[in-house]
Scaffold this motif. Structure first.
Motif, mmCIF file in Angstrom:
data_model
loop_
_atom_site.group_PDB
_atom_site.id
_atom_site.type_symbol
_atom_site.label_atom_id
_atom_site.label_comp_id
_atom_site.label_asym_id
_atom_site.label_seq_id
_atom_site.Cartn_x
_atom_site.Cartn_y
_atom_site.Cartn_z
ATOM 1 N N GLU A 264 0.842 -1.184 0.000
ATOM 2 C CA GLU A 264 0.000 0.000 0.000
ATOM 3 C C GLU A 264 0.885 1.246 0.000
ATOM 4 O O GLU A 264 1.875 1.311 0.706
ATOM 5 C CB GLU A 264 -0.794 -0.051 1.298
ATOM 6 C CG GLU A 264 -1.947 0.892 1.348
ATOM 7 C CD GLU A 264 -2.672 0.725 2.674
ATOM 8 O OE1 GLU A 264 -3.184 1.719 3.169
ATOM 9 O OE2 GLU A 264 -2.683 -0.410 3.181
ATOM 10 N N PHE B 256 -13.358 4.302 -0.457
ATOM 11 C CA PHE B 256 -13.048 3.198 0.448
ATOM 12 C C PHE B 256 -13.157 1.851 -0.280
ATOM 13 O O PHE B 256 -12.232 1.058 -0.291
ATOM 14 C CB PHE B 256 -13.982 3.251 1.651
ATOM 15 C CG PHE B 256 -13.839 2.072 2.564
ATOM 16 C CD1 PHE B 256 -12.736 1.970 3.412
ATOM 17 C CD2 PHE B 256 -14.788 1.067 2.579
ATOM 18 C CE1 PHE B 256 -12.586 0.881 4.242
ATOM 19 C CE2 PHE B 256 -14.660 -0.029 3.408
ATOM 20 C CZ PHE B 256 -13.554 -0.118 4.249
ATOM 21 N N PHE B 257 -14.310 1.646 -0.920
ATOM 22 C CA PHE B 257 -14.540 0.356 -1.576
ATOM 23 C C PHE B 257 -13.670 0.197 -2.812
ATOM 24 O O PHE B 257 -13.181 -0.886 -3.110
ATOM 25 C CB PHE B 257 -16.020 0.197 -1.936
ATOM 26 C CG PHE B 257 -16.873 -0.058 -0.732
ATOM 27 C CD1 PHE B 257 -16.738 -1.246 -0.019
ATOM 28 C CD2 PHE B 257 -17.787 0.887 -0.294
ATOM 29 C CE1 PHE B 257 -17.511 -1.483 1.110
ATOM 30 C CE2 PHE B 257 -18.554 0.659 0.831
ATOM 31 C CZ PHE B 257 -18.424 -0.530 1.532
ATOM 32 N N ASP B 258 -13.494 1.303 -3.509
ATOM 33 C CA ASP B 258 -12.706 1.227 -4.731
ATOM 34 C C ASP B 258 -11.257 0.870 -4.427
ATOM 35 O O ASP B 258 -10.634 0.095 -5.128
ATOM 36 C CB ASP B 258 -12.783 2.554 -5.478
ATOM 37 C CG ASP B 258 -11.888 2.555 -6.704
ATOM 38 O OD1 ASP B 258 -12.033 1.625 -7.511
ATOM 39 O OD2 ASP B 258 -11.051 3.454 -6.836
ATOM 40 N N ARG B 259 -10.726 1.464 -3.364
ATOM 41 C CA ARG B 259 -9.336 1.199 -3.016
ATOM 42 C C ARG B 259 -9.124 -0.268 -2.718
ATOM 43 O O ARG B 259 -8.158 -0.883 -3.155
ATOM 44 C CB ARG B 259 -8.940 2.013 -1.792
ATOM 45 C CG ARG B 259 -7.927 3.065 -2.119
ATOM 46 C CD ARG B 259 -7.729 3.956 -0.969
ATOM 47 N NE ARG B 259 -6.739 3.427 -0.049
ATOM 48 C CZ ARG B 259 -6.215 4.159 0.939
ATOM 49 N NH1 ARG B 259 -6.613 5.408 1.082
ATOM 50 N NH2 ARG B 259 -5.348 3.656 1.747
ATOM 51 N N LYS B 260 -10.093 -0.824 -1.970
ATOM 52 C CA LYS B 260 -9.985 -2.233 -1.624
ATOM 53 C C LYS B 260 -10.013 -3.099 -2.883
ATOM 54 O O LYS B 260 -9.177 -3.975 -3.072
ATOM 55 C CB LYS B 260 -11.147 -2.626 -0.707
ATOM 56 C CG LYS B 260 -10.698 -2.684 0.737
ATOM 57 C CD LYS B 260 -11.794 -2.924 1.710
ATOM 58 C CE LYS B 260 -12.658 -4.144 1.504
ATOM 59 N NZ LYS B 260 -13.575 -4.320 2.638
ATOM 60 N N ALA B 261 -11.003 -2.778 -3.735
ATOM 61 C CA ALA B 261 -11.161 -3.581 -4.949
ATOM 62 C C ALA B 261 -9.961 -3.405 -5.862
ATOM 63 O O ALA B 261 -9.461 -4.367 -6.446
ATOM 64 C CB ALA B 261 -12.433 -3.158 -5.677
ATOM 65 N N ARG C 186 -6.868 -2.618 -5.146
ATOM 66 C CA ARG C 186 -5.670 -3.304 -4.672
ATOM 67 C C ARG C 186 -5.747 -4.788 -5.004
ATOM 68 O O ARG C 186 -4.794 -5.405 -5.438
ATOM 69 C CB ARG C 186 -5.519 -3.091 -3.169
ATOM 70 C CG ARG C 186 -4.128 -3.429 -2.695
ATOM 71 C CD ARG C 186 -3.845 -2.822 -1.354
ATOM 72 N NE ARG C 186 -4.181 -1.418 -1.313
ATOM 73 C CZ ARG C 186 -4.776 -0.837 -0.285
ATOM 74 N NH1 ARG C 186 -5.111 -1.541 0.765
ATOM 75 N NH2 ARG C 186 -5.028 0.455 -0.305
ATOM 76 N N LYS C 187 -6.960 -5.325 -4.805
ATOM 77 C CA LYS C 187 -7.148 -6.736 -5.098
ATOM 78 C C LYS C 187 -6.854 -7.006 -6.573
ATOM 79 O O LYS C 187 -6.161 -7.960 -6.916
ATOM 80 C CB LYS C 187 -8.606 -7.110 -4.777
ATOM 81 C CG LYS C 187 -8.743 -8.477 -4.149
ATOM 82 C CD LYS C 187 -10.175 -8.824 -3.950
ATOM 83 C CE LYS C 187 -10.596 -8.868 -2.501
ATOM 84 N NZ LYS C 187 -12.013 -9.228 -2.341
ATOM 85 N N GLN D 117 -15.592 -7.097 -9.117
ATOM 86 C CA GLN D 117 -15.869 -6.409 -7.860
ATOM 87 C C GLN D 117 -15.638 -4.909 -8.031
ATOM 88 O O GLN D 117 -16.431 -4.090 -7.582
ATOM 89 C CB GLN D 117 -14.933 -6.959 -6.799
ATOM 90 C CG GLN D 117 -15.482 -6.888 -5.408
ATOM 91 C CD GLN D 117 -14.570 -7.638 -4.460
ATOM 92 O OE1 GLN D 117 -13.981 -8.650 -4.832
ATOM 93 N NE2 GLN D 117 -14.424 -7.134 -3.267
ATOM 94 N N GLN D 118 -14.554 -4.598 -8.726
ATOM 95 C CA GLN D 118 -14.258 -3.188 -8.940
ATOM 96 C C GLN D 118 -15.333 -2.554 -9.823
ATOM 97 O O GLN D 118 -15.776 -1.435 -9.577
ATOM 98 C CB GLN D 118 -12.882 -3.037 -9.589
ATOM 99 C CG GLN D 118 -12.357 -1.632 -9.418
ATOM 100 C CD GLN D 118 -11.110 -1.368 -10.236
ATOM 101 O OE1 GLN D 118 -10.746 -2.146 -11.108
ATOM 102 N NE2 GLN D 118 -10.462 -0.275 -9.957
#
Ligand code: UTP
Ligand code: MG
Length: 654
Positions: free
Chosen positions: A14, A258-263, A265-266, A314-315
């Protein structure tokens, strides 16, 4: 193992976000081109101002010319000669009343309250000639503005791209320069793929940052501030009403981030996994096919691929929710503007032009909002890349400090004084090695696999630093020599010969143009590879591919030998290939060896019987130690490790 950890470039990690030092370092790369930067920034500000001004000009055109209230004095009306026929008018006029122009039933009507007169289109145009000229002028201004927006945009995009390209060109060059100086230890711990990614993908992320992210973020922020400014200037009340959705927007954006960052990174981690998988399996294709692993590898890839696919979905879901949400908020804001604005217009508080401009500004307001949140990915990504790039740039160059001026190697004696060496701390590969090789002596080194024979070459040529003891050439410690001079005089033929993509000539002279084609051919003839090369379709111009799959092991060995000979070294170090070579090639190699070893100190890590027999002395290595040394007969008489090895390895093959 702890020391080696420093050599690991982090995997997917990150970014720290907005790190001041990171920006400062990046800025250092921009400084040489700051004129480009400032120019592009100036164009950006100008372009944004022009764009912001467009609705305002339209508003003026609407209010000042289209919707203007018209009043004409009686004399002005009379001068136009419209209603001479009507007696009543004259009466009104005498009383000094004023006529106004209004729309009624789809027609323009001139009226003073009591009497009304319908006018023809021509008459209207004549009467409103000022307004029509005003509209013409406004349209002209709009055209100029639009053209200016286009022009400034064009210059800005061109300059910021040029800037980005220049910056990443510098970074890429800097990275490769760095990579060339890194100690081999670094490469032992960092897969090639990762370093390639640094130099290509990570720099590309930075490019995107410079060309699209920085500029569009500045532009978006300017636009947002400008729009709010213009809206407040036009009507603070309506601004308040229309921006009541702002808190919702902020919340929606934060959630999206928030959600976009998680997706995101994945997605990146899984893509990296696919890349790594491919890199490994493509280079190991022959093993996969030979061992019938196709089906299982296919299934494995399908799994990896599927997990990447799921991450991207997901993204997409995050985007699929965010974009319509922003659209809904936009329409709500628009409805509010129309609702309140129309009421204000009807009640005369607001002109139609202001309402029109407001609708325009609201439309303009949402674009940068959508943009900003999406550009965040790029920034995040670029900063993470920058961090990794700087980490690589900060890697310590080779620990062996090359002296700038040093002696030349004249005789070629080699001496080891209690040398201890390990690749990693705590694991000693060579232990307390001492020996002395006279100039012109031919030494063969034997020992079981993993005994540390190849490692000896690494430390003799200063590829790796030793931990204890001294290595002397001509009685001078190797660190006193200039590294280039040292490696020029100590030529090495490695166990695995690496062939570069290029033709035969370049592969022998290793792209050193100081070596002529004739010298290359002479060297090739000298080591008996000339007749093999002439068999190739294009002879010395034959292109050899990187992995040298087109060359046989024997040919590769001979080319490596030619490589060493062309440099006319004082000391020759040969790490014989363990692969078996056919008797004919073997004979060629042996003949070549006899020639090239003349007048040189030669250290051969021997796998061939002939080499051992021709050696003046034999060193026997065992588990990192030099356990026996002497001539073949001396050692054989000892009936020690050498005798065992000899019996096992060589006699059986005879
Ligand atoms: P060597 O590569 O010196 O062995 O590795 P060798 O005697 O030449 O063996 P053969 O005959 O070619 O097979 C000596 C030890 O150093 C370790 C190896 O694992 C081995 O135990 N080594 C080698 C490292 O730890 N890092 C390296 O980069 C290379
Ligand atoms: Mg070896």
């Amino acid at each position: 193992m702890s020391a080696s950890k420093d050599y690991h470039l982090e995997k997917e990690e990150e970014g720290k976000g907005f790190d001041y030092h990171l920006f400062k370092r990046l800025w250092a790369y921009v400084t040489p081109y700051r004129k480009l930067f400032y120019l592009s920034l100036l164009m950006l500000v100008l372009g944004t101002l022009f764009q912001l001004y467009i609705p305002y000009v339209s508003k003026n055109a609407i209010d000042a010319f289209m919707m203007r209230e018209h009043r004409y004095t009686s004399s002005a009306v009379e001068a136009k000669g419209y209603y001479r026929l009507d007696e009543g008018l004259w009466i009104k006029e005498d009383k000094g009343g004023a006529f106004s122009l209004t729309r009624r039933d789809g027609h323009f009507v001139l009226t003073d309250g009591l009497l009304s007169f319908r006018l023809s289109q021509e008459q209207i145009r004549e009467l409103r000639v000022d307004d029509i000229q005003g509209i013409d002028k406004s349209v002209l201004i709009l055209l100029v503005l639009l053209f200016s927006v286009f022009f400034t945009n064009y210059i800005q995009v061109y300059f910021s791209n040029k800037l980005g390209q220049k910056v990443i060109y510098d970074i890429r060059t800097g990275l490769f320069r760095k990579v060339l100086t890194l100690p081999l230890k670094f490469y032992d711990h960092n897969p090639t793929g990762r370093i390639v990614t640094r130099i290509t993908n990570d720099t590309e992320n930075l490019n995107e940052f410079f060309t699209s992210a920085v500029t569009s973020i500045v532009k978006d922020i300017l636009l947002l501030i400008g729009i709010i400014g213009f809206m407040l200037f036009l009507s603070s009340q309506l601004t308040g009403y229309s921006l009541f959705v702002l808190p919702v927007i902020v919340l929606a954006t934060a959630l999206f981030r928030f959600f976009d960052r998680k997706a995101y990174r994945k997605v990146r981690v899984r893509l990296a996994r696919i890349n790594a998988f491919l890199a490994e399996h493509l280079s190991g294709m022959s093993v996969i096919q030979l061992f019938n692993r196709e089906t299982s590898k296919y299934e494995e890839f399908k799994k990896t691929n599927h997990s990447y696919y799921r991450a991207t979905l997901q993204q997409l879901t995050v985007f699929a929710v965010f974009r319509p949400t922003m659209d809904i908020l936009f329409y709500i804001a628009l409805c509010v503007v129309i609702w309140f604005g129309s009421k204000d217009f009807v009640s005369g508080i607001m002109t139609f032009g202001v309402l029109y401009a407001f609708i325009n500004y609201i439309d303009m307001f949402f674009q940068p909002l959508r943009d900003l949140s999406e550009k965040f990915d790029i920034v995040q990504n670029a900063l993470a890349s920058a961090e990794k790039i700087f980490k690589l740039l900060d890697e310590k160059a080779s620990e062996i400090e090359p002296s700038q001026e040093g002696p030349e190697i004249r005789d070629g004696s080699v001496e080891f004084e209690s040398v201890t060496f390990g690749y990693n701390e705590g694991v000693e590969v060579l232990k307390d090695i001492s020996f002395n090789i006279r100039p012109g002596e031919k030494v063969a080194i034997v020992g079981e696999t993993g005994a540390g024979k190849t490692s000896l070459i690494g430390i003799l040529t200063a590829l790796y630093p030793i931990q204890k003891g001294r290595i002397l050439i001509d009685g001078i410690p190797i660190d006193a020599y200039q590294v280039h001079a040292l490696r020029k005089q100590v030529a090495v033929v490695l166990q695995d010969v690496f062939i570069f993509s290029g033709d035969v000539v370049d592969n022998i002279r290793l792209f050193d143009n100081a070596v002529s084609r004739e010298e290359v051919i002479d060297a090739a003839k000298y080591v008996n590879v000339d007749h093999l090369i002439s068999r190739f379709e294009k002879g010395y111009d034959t292109m050899l591919n990187e992995r040298a799959s087109t060359l046989s092991a024997g040919e590769r060995q001979l080319i490596a030998l030619a490589r060493a000979v062309v440099r006319d070294p004082k000391i020759l170090v040969l790490d014989e290939a363990t692969a078996n070579i056919d008797p004919v090639t073997e004979a060629f190699i042996q003949d070549a060896m006899e020639k090239v070893t003349q007048g040189r100190t030669v250290i051969t890590i021997a796998h061939r019987l002939s080499t051992i027999r021709n050696a003046d002395r034999i060193f026997v290595f065992h588990k990192g130690r030099l356990v026996e040394s002497g001539t073949h007969l001396e050692l054989f008489a000892k009936n020690g490790l050498y005798t065992q090895l000899y019996r096992l390895q060589y006699q059986l093959n005879e």
